[in-house]
Design a protein around this motif. Structure first.
Motif, PDB file in Angstrom:
ATOM      1  N   GLY A  85      -0.832   4.702   3.427  1.00  0.00           N
ATOM      2  CA  GLY A  85      -2.044   5.026   2.689  1.00  0.00           C
ATOM      3  C   GLY A  85      -3.177   5.625   3.505  1.00  0.00           C
ATOM      4  N   ASN A  86      -3.561   4.958   4.593  1.00  0.00           N
ATOM      5  CA  ASN A  86      -4.722   5.442   5.340  1.00  0.00           C
ATOM      6  C   ASN A  86      -4.462   6.751   6.066  1.00  0.00           C
ATOM      7  N   CYS A 102      -1.606  20.025   3.056  1.00  0.00           N
ATOM      8  CA  CYS A 102      -1.230  18.685   3.497  1.00  0.00           C
ATOM      9  C   CYS A 102      -0.211  18.083   2.544  1.00  0.00           C
ATOM     10  N   LEU A 103       0.936  17.695   3.086  1.00  0.00           N
ATOM     11  CA  LEU A 103       1.960  17.007   2.296  1.00  0.00           C
ATOM     12  C   LEU A 103       2.019  15.553   2.741  1.00  0.00           C
ATOM     13  N   VAL A 104       2.063  14.626   1.788  1.00  0.00           N
ATOM     14  CA  VAL A 104       2.167  13.218   2.171  1.00  0.00           C
ATOM     15  C   VAL A 104       3.316  12.556   1.427  1.00  0.00           C
ATOM     16  N   VAL A 105       4.049  11.712   2.145  1.00  0.00           N
ATOM     17  CA  VAL A 105       5.171  10.970   1.565  1.00  0.00           C
ATOM     18  C   VAL A 105       4.850   9.485   1.670  1.00  0.00           C
ATOM     19  N   ILE A 106       4.795   8.831   0.519  1.00  0.00           N
ATOM     20  CA  ILE A 106       4.356   7.425   0.484  1.00  0.00           C
ATOM     21  C   ILE A 106       5.404   6.557  -0.222  1.00  0.00           C
ATOM     22  N   PRO A 107       5.431   5.258   0.099  1.00  0.00           N
ATOM     23  CA  PRO A 107       6.312   4.345  -0.630  1.00  0.00           C
ATOM     24  C   PRO A 107       5.744   4.088  -2.035  1.00  0.00           C
ATOM     25  N   ASN A 108       6.513   4.422  -3.036  1.00  0.00           N
ATOM     26  CA  ASN A 108       6.036   4.328  -4.417  1.00  0.00           C
ATOM     27  C   ASN A 108       5.549   2.913  -4.764  1.00  0.00           C
ATOM     28  N   GLY A 109       4.324   2.839  -5.294  1.00  0.00           N
ATOM     29  CA  GLY A 109       3.787   1.559  -5.770  1.00  0.00           C
ATOM     30  C   GLY A 109       3.309   0.629  -4.675  1.00  0.00           C
ATOM     31  N   LYS A 110       3.413   1.028  -3.420  1.00  0.00           N
ATOM     32  CA  LYS A 110       3.071   0.111  -2.323  1.00  0.00           C
ATOM     33  C   LYS A 110       1.912   0.624  -1.497  1.00  0.00           C
ATOM     34  N   ILE A 111       1.069   1.462  -2.121  1.00  0.00           N
ATOM     35  CA  ILE A 111      -0.123   1.847  -1.380  1.00  0.00           C
ATOM     36  C   ILE A 111      -1.362   1.505  -2.200  1.00  0.00           C
ATOM     37  N   ALA A 112      -2.392   1.062  -1.492  1.00  0.00           N
ATOM     38  CA  ALA A 112      -3.608   0.588  -2.165  1.00  0.00           C
ATOM     39  C   ALA A 112      -4.261   1.740  -2.932  1.00  0.00           C
ATOM     40  N   LEU A 116      -4.812   6.119  -2.370  1.00  0.00           N
ATOM     41  CA  LEU A 116      -4.161   7.107  -3.231  1.00  0.00           C
ATOM     42  C   LEU A 116      -5.208   8.028  -3.848  1.00  0.00           C
ATOM     43  N   ALA A 117      -6.312   7.434  -4.291  1.00  0.00           N
ATOM     44  CA  ALA A 117      -7.405   8.221  -4.885  1.00  0.00           C
ATOM     45  C   ALA A 117      -7.942   9.227  -3.872  1.00  0.00           C
ATOM     46  N   GLN A 118      -8.051   8.794  -2.621  1.00  0.00           N
ATOM     47  CA  GLN A 118      -8.564   9.702  -1.584  1.00  0.00           C
ATOM     48  C   GLN A 118      -7.621  10.882  -1.357  1.00  0.00           C
ATOM     49  N   ALA A 119      -6.335  10.586  -1.159  1.00  0.00           N
ATOM     50  CA  ALA A 119      -5.372  11.662  -0.889  1.00  0.00           C
ATOM     51  C   ALA A 119      -5.396  12.673  -2.035  1.00  0.00           C
ATOM     52  N   ALA A 120      -5.468  12.166  -3.262  1.00  0.00           N
ATOM     53  CA  ALA A 120      -5.486  13.048  -4.428  1.00  0.00           C
ATOM     54  C   ALA A 120      -6.767  13.889  -4.451  1.00  0.00           C
ATOM     55  N   GLN A 231      13.782  -4.774   4.998  1.00  0.00           N
ATOM     56  CA  GLN A 231      12.931  -4.800   3.800  1.00  0.00           C
ATOM     57  C   GLN A 231      11.649  -5.562   4.092  1.00  0.00           C
ATOM     58  N   PRO A 232      10.714  -4.944   4.821  1.00  0.00           N
ATOM     59  CA  PRO A 232       9.476  -5.649   5.158  1.00  0.00           C
ATOM     60  C   PRO A 232       8.654  -5.945   3.904  1.00  0.00           C
ATOM     61  N   GLU A 233       7.966  -7.077   3.897  1.00  0.00           N
ATOM     62  CA  GLU A 233       7.081  -7.433   2.774  1.00  0.00           C
ATOM     63  C   GLU A 233       5.825  -8.108   3.299  1.00  0.00           C
ATOM     64  N   THR A 234       4.689  -7.682   2.807  1.00  0.00           N
ATOM     65  CA  THR A 234       3.419  -8.369   3.069  1.00  0.00           C
ATOM     66  C   THR A 234       2.376  -7.861   2.088  1.00  0.00           C
ATOM     67  N   ILE A 235       1.409  -8.740   1.816  1.00  0.00           N
ATOM     68  CA  ILE A 235       0.287  -8.343   0.968  1.00  0.00           C
ATOM     69  C   ILE A 235      -0.541  -7.239   1.655  1.00  0.00           C
ATOM     70  N   ALA A 236      -0.463  -7.211   2.983  1.00  0.00           N
ATOM     71  CA  ALA A 236      -1.205  -6.207   3.768  1.00  0.00           C
ATOM     72  C   ALA A 236      -0.356  -4.940   3.829  1.00  0.00           C
ATOM     73  N   THR A 237      -0.377  -4.165   2.734  1.00  0.00           N
ATOM     74  CA  THR A 237       0.556  -3.033   2.599  1.00  0.00           C
ATOM     75  C   THR A 237       0.405  -2.005   3.731  1.00  0.00           C
ATOM     76  N   ALA A 238      -0.774  -1.933   4.344  1.00  0.00           N
ATOM     77  CA  ALA A 238      -0.983  -0.960   5.438  1.00  0.00           C
ATOM     78  C   ALA A 238      -0.024  -1.216   6.597  1.00  0.00           C
ATOM     79  N   ILE A 239       0.364  -2.466   6.806  1.00  0.00           N
ATOM     80  CA  ILE A 239       1.247  -2.805   7.933  1.00  0.00           C
ATOM     81  C   ILE A 239       2.609  -3.326   7.438  1.00  0.00           C
ATOM     82  N   ARG A 240       2.999  -2.866   6.274  1.00  0.00           N
ATOM     83  CA  ARG A 240       4.312  -3.218   5.716  1.00  0.00           C
ATOM     84  C   ARG A 240       5.350  -2.278   6.346  1.00  0.00           C
TER      85      ARG A 240
END
Ligand code: F0G
Length: 353
Positions: A85-86, A102-112, A116-120, A231-240
């Motif tokens: 995300g960042n 600028c092209l960005v590839v993100i994990p679907n549904g796992k970015i704050a 997402l609003a900023q990139a858009a 399959q990493p998991e954490t509420i802190a999606t930035a460091i997932r």
């Protein structure tokens, strides 16, 4: 004198040439804020480096200004990154500033949501994959080897060069390096950059060296466990992130500095997130709070000495992730009618309790 950004300020330490465009969104020069309450409670002198005060709200701007300036210098027209995300928000902003695609590839549904609003808004072309960050990074790495585009993830060495300036600022703000530098670890670029920065500044100015304490989220603690987490998991999606690109460099930073790569649980992250906001008035995103959670944990275990001068890096702004904030605060606003009498009576009742 007005602050003009990192390329202008730290040019002597950066790989600039005459041909490097002096790109700037006035990034850097972020506040180093003392935390009096937490310092007293923990028996240390604790400061936070508030990287959420950067133009796109995270530390990524330091590395991105350098990486995008060099891409432009080299004649590139398009940048690409994988991101939690960042990085995508920052890449999109600097690409816009430099007149690049600028092209960005993100994990679907796992970015704050904020990210997402900023990139858009900055006009990035966004691709969401049904996979995680590690998979996205491996795809964009492969693509950038053959296509005429510049990869701006932290495997791009210019990213590390830009990000090391945060260590310079910490030394300038304190008058020396802290005893301990606490920092969240995801892909491990930032801990690598800080350590490089502290070493270079020490060599130039004798500012000393901190112990580097890096903190992964427990569900994504590949370095701590010494194994790739599929399959990493954490509420802190930035460091997932389950397979950090700068893994060995993070281990090296910890070893050379007599520090440690450690882990914190989501519960510890959320407790630190709330405590920081409520006792010090500072709102940082969950991943950032891994650094605070780590300091609390290591003080409890006496792994950080009483009386130490500690700086924790708050890598991103709390506003980036409103969903976690609302879930954590767990307070629904009380809805009142638009009737002055009713509202006043209700508020008077609250004030008097
Ligand atoms: N904190 C925040 C807020 C981040 O966004 C990141 C990484 C980190 C910490 C970890 O830094 O990867 O250098 O160890 N975010 C990347 C991204 C992965 O895509 O925005 P690291």
């Amino acid at each position: 004198m007005a602050w003009k950004g990192l390329l202008d300020t730290y040019g002597d330490f950066l790989p600039l040439t005459e041909a490097t465009p002096r790109l700037s969104l006035c990034e850097g020069n972020t506040p180093l804020i003392p935390l009096p309450r937490l310092s007293e409670e923990l028996g240390i002198t604790l400061y936070v480096k508030v990287e959420g005060a950067n133009p796109t709200g995270s530390f990524k701007d330091r590395g991105m200004v350098m990486a995008v300036a060099k891409a432009k210098e080299e004649g590139s027209h398009t940048i690409i990154c994988a991101s939690t995300g960042n990085t995508s928000a920052s890449a999109a902003a600097y690409a816009a500033r430099a007149g690049m695609r600028c092209l960005v590839v993100i994990p679907n549904g796992k970015i704050a949501l904020g990210k997402l609003a900023q990139a858009a808004m900055y006009g990035a072309e966004i691709f969401a994959i049904e996979g995680n960050f590690d998979e996205a990074l491996s795809m964009v790495r492969r693509l950038s080897e053959t296509a005429p585009i510049t990869l701006v993830n932290s495997v791009n060495p210019y990213r590390i060069e830009g990000q090391k300036t945060a260590a310079f600022e910490v030394c300038d703000q304190l008058g020396r390096a802290p005893d301990v530098l606490a920092i969240p670890v995801g892909n491990a670029g930032n801990i690598t950059a800080y350590w490089k920065g502290f070493k270079e500044y020490h060599e130039a100015k004798g500012t000393g060296l901190p112990q580097m304490r890096g903190f992964e989220a427990e569900g994504a603690a590949a370095i701590v466990r010494n194994q790739v987490i599929e399959q990493p998991e954490t509420i802190a999606t930035a460091i997932r992130i389950g397979n950090p690109a700068s893994w060995q460099k993070a281990v090296q930073a910890a070893n050379e500095s007599r520090g440690k790569i450690d882990e914190v649980s989501d519960e510890e992250i959320l407790a630190a997130y709330k405590r920081l906001a409520r006792t010090e008035g500072i709102f940082a995103e969950p991943a950032s709070c891994a650094a605070i959670a780590g300091v609390i944990k290591q003080r409890e275990r006496n792994e950080i000495e009483r009386g130490s001068l500690v700086v924790a890096v708050l890598t991103g702004n709390g506003l980036k992730d409103p969903a976690v904030a609302l879930d954590t605060a767990a307070i629904e606003p009380i809805v009142l009618p638009n009737d002055e009498q009713v509202v006043l009576e209700h508020l008077q009742g609250v004030v008097h309790t």
